[in-house]
Design a protein around this motif. Structure first.
Motif, PDB file in Angstrom:
ATOM      1  N   ILE A   6       0.864  -1.182   0.000  1.00 41.14           N
ATOM      2  CA  ILE A   6       0.000   0.000   0.000  1.00 41.14           C
ATOM      3  C   ILE A   6       0.898   1.228   0.000  1.00 41.14           C
ATOM      4  O   ILE A   6       1.736   1.390   0.879  1.00 41.14           O
ATOM      5  CB  ILE A   6      -0.941  -0.018   1.221  1.00 41.14           C
ATOM      6  N   THR A   7       0.703   2.064  -0.990  1.00 42.65           N
ATOM      7  CA  THR A   7       1.543   3.242  -1.154  1.00 42.65           C
ATOM      8  C   THR A   7       0.691   4.493  -1.048  1.00 42.65           C
ATOM      9  O   THR A   7      -0.414   4.541  -1.576  1.00 42.65           O
ATOM     10  CB  THR A   7       2.232   3.205  -2.545  1.00 42.65           C
ATOM     11  N   GLY A   8       1.200   5.489  -0.365  1.00 42.48           N
ATOM     12  CA  GLY A   8       0.495   6.751  -0.238  1.00 42.48           C
ATOM     13  C   GLY A   8       1.410   7.805   0.331  1.00 42.48           C
ATOM     14  O   GLY A   8       2.505   7.494   0.806  1.00 42.48           O
ATOM     15  N   GLN A   9       0.972   9.043   0.298  1.00 47.04           N
ATOM     16  CA  GLN A   9       1.779  10.118   0.858  1.00 47.04           C
ATOM     17  C   GLN A   9       1.495  10.321   2.338  1.00 47.04           C
ATOM     18  O   GLN A   9       2.295  10.893   3.052  1.00 47.04           O
ATOM     19  CB  GLN A   9       1.525  11.403   0.081  1.00 47.04           C
ATOM     20  N   TYR A  57      -1.294  -7.347  14.319  1.00 47.47           N
ATOM     21  CA  TYR A  57      -0.159  -8.260  14.462  1.00 47.47           C
ATOM     22  C   TYR A  57       0.541  -8.600  13.144  1.00 47.47           C
ATOM     23  O   TYR A  57       1.748  -8.466  13.049  1.00 47.47           O
ATOM     24  CB  TYR A  57      -0.604  -9.531  15.198  1.00 47.47           C
ATOM     25  N   PRO A  58      -0.186  -9.012  12.098  1.00 42.62           N
ATOM     26  CA  PRO A  58       0.542  -9.372  10.880  1.00 42.62           C
ATOM     27  C   PRO A  58       0.854  -8.184   9.965  1.00 42.62           C
ATOM     28  O   PRO A  58       1.440  -8.357   8.916  1.00 42.62           O
ATOM     29  CB  PRO A  58      -0.412 -10.344  10.175  1.00 42.62           C
ATOM     30  N   LEU A  59       0.477  -6.978  10.368  1.00 41.08           N
ATOM     31  CA  LEU A  59       0.706  -5.807   9.521  1.00 41.08           C
ATOM     32  C   LEU A  59       1.966  -5.077   9.986  1.00 41.08           C
ATOM     33  O   LEU A  59       2.091  -4.738  11.154  1.00 41.08           O
ATOM     34  CB  LEU A  59      -0.496  -4.864   9.587  1.00 41.08           C
ATOM     35  N   ILE A  60       2.885  -4.858   9.053  1.00 43.27           N
ATOM     36  CA  ILE A  60       4.129  -4.173   9.415  1.00 43.27           C
ATOM     37  C   ILE A  60       4.437  -3.073   8.415  1.00 43.27           C
ATOM     38  O   ILE A  60       4.079  -3.160   7.238  1.00 43.27           O
ATOM     39  CB  ILE A  60       5.333  -5.142   9.483  1.00 43.27           C
ATOM     40  N   LEU A  61       5.093  -2.043   8.905  1.00 41.29           N
ATOM     41  CA  LEU A  61       5.617  -1.004   8.030  1.00 41.29           C
ATOM     42  C   LEU A  61       6.985  -1.496   7.590  1.00 41.29           C
ATOM     43  O   LEU A  61       7.903  -1.647   8.397  1.00 41.29           O
ATOM     44  CB  LEU A  61       5.740   0.327   8.778  1.00 41.29           C
ATOM     45  N   HIS A  62       7.097  -1.764   6.310  1.00 41.28           N
ATOM     46  CA  HIS A  62       8.330  -2.363   5.805  1.00 41.28           C
ATOM     47  C   HIS A  62       9.264  -1.337   5.185  1.00 41.28           C
ATOM     48  O   HIS A  62      10.467  -1.401   5.337  1.00 41.28           O
ATOM     49  CB  HIS A  62       7.980  -3.454   4.777  1.00 41.28           C
ATOM     50  N   ASN A  63       8.717  -0.372   4.491  1.00 39.64           N
ATOM     51  CA  ASN A  63       9.547   0.587   3.788  1.00 39.64           C
ATOM     52  C   ASN A  63       8.822   1.922   3.752  1.00 39.64           C
ATOM     53  O   ASN A  63       7.647   1.985   3.439  1.00 39.64           O
ATOM     54  CB  ASN A  63       9.802   0.087   2.357  1.00 39.64           C
ATOM     55  N   THR A  64       9.528   2.965   4.061  1.00 35.57           N
ATOM     56  CA  THR A  64       8.915   4.280   4.052  1.00 35.57           C
ATOM     57  C   THR A  64       8.984   4.942   2.692  1.00 35.57           C
ATOM     58  O   THR A  64       8.271   5.896   2.437  1.00 35.57           O
ATOM     59  CB  THR A  64       9.592   5.205   5.078  1.00 35.57           C
ATOM     60  N   GLY A  65       9.848   4.474   1.812  1.00 38.50           N
ATOM     61  CA  GLY A  65       9.932   5.018   0.462  1.00 38.50           C
ATOM     62  C   GLY A  65      10.592   6.376   0.368  1.00 38.50           C
ATOM     63  O   GLY A  65      10.395   7.084  -0.604  1.00 38.50           O
ATOM     64  N   PHE A  66      11.367   6.743   1.372  1.00 38.51           N
ATOM     65  CA  PHE A  66      12.092   8.007   1.321  1.00 38.51           C
ATOM     66  C   PHE A  66      13.353   7.797   0.490  1.00 38.51           C
ATOM     67  O   PHE A  66      14.426   7.510   1.008  1.00 38.51           O
ATOM     68  CB  PHE A  66      12.452   8.506   2.726  1.00 38.51           C
TER      69      PHE A  66
END
Length: 180
Positions: A6-9, A57-66
């Motif tokens: 999921i990508t967004g600003q 629980y199974p949801l993680i922030l993997h990459n911020t895309g900066f």
């Protein structure tokens, strides 16, 4: 295992958990895929139906895309972190295998099934779907037939009145003044 990218600003609080809850309902055929388009159309669905969020629980922030940031990487620290993850993964993999063996043993010695008793939803899906208990009911109630949240304007007015009331209360330091 499935991965949703999921990508967004920017994201609202719990937005991803809400989005995943709907996707889990669609994936379990409790809702039709068309419900997503309907809920995204503010004219057709001006207020969010009441439903629970997916488990965090199974949801993680993997990459911020900066992409424009130069990261300083300490390779010794990276190796240490990788080693820690490997230890954690090994520990949890062993625990998962032990629990699976216990479940298989119980199923083998009795006629109990590992499929969910919640209308065919597996225990895994029951876990990741979070606190939405509506899918457990014998007769599932479609999202668009559920009560909806109060309109945004009402919620904003309510919060403003609440803040005003708090601002008008005398502070504890005002009431603790003494006259000599």
């Amino acid at each position: 295992m499935y991965v949703a990218t999921i990508t967004g600003q920017a994201f609202l609080r719990n937005q991803v958990r809400c989005m995943m809850a709907i996707l889990f309902l669609v994936g379990n055929r409790l809702e039709s895929p068309e419900v997503i388009d309907h809920m995204l159309d503010i004219n057709k669905c001006p207020r969010k139906p009441q439903y629970g969020m997916a488990s965090e629980y199974p949801l993680i922030l993997h990459n911020t895309g900066f992409d424009n940031i130069q990261w300083n990487i300490d390779h010794r620290e990276t190796q240490h972190i990788l080693t820690q993850f490997q230890h954690q993964w090994t520990k949890h993999a062993i625990c998962a295998d032990m629990i699976k063996c216990m479940m298989d043993s119980i199923q083998h010695t009795s006629s109990v099934s590992s499929t969910g008793s919640d209308g065919g939803i597996s225990p895994l899906m029951s876990f990741v779907m979070g606190n939405d208990t509506n899918y457990k009911q014998k007769f599932y109630k479609l999202l668009l037939k559920r009560p909806s949240a109060d309109p945004l304007e009402d919620r904003v007015r309510h919060q403003a009145a609440k803040r005003l009331k708090l601002d008008q209360q005398p502070s504890s330091s005002d009431s603790n003044t003494t006259n000599d």
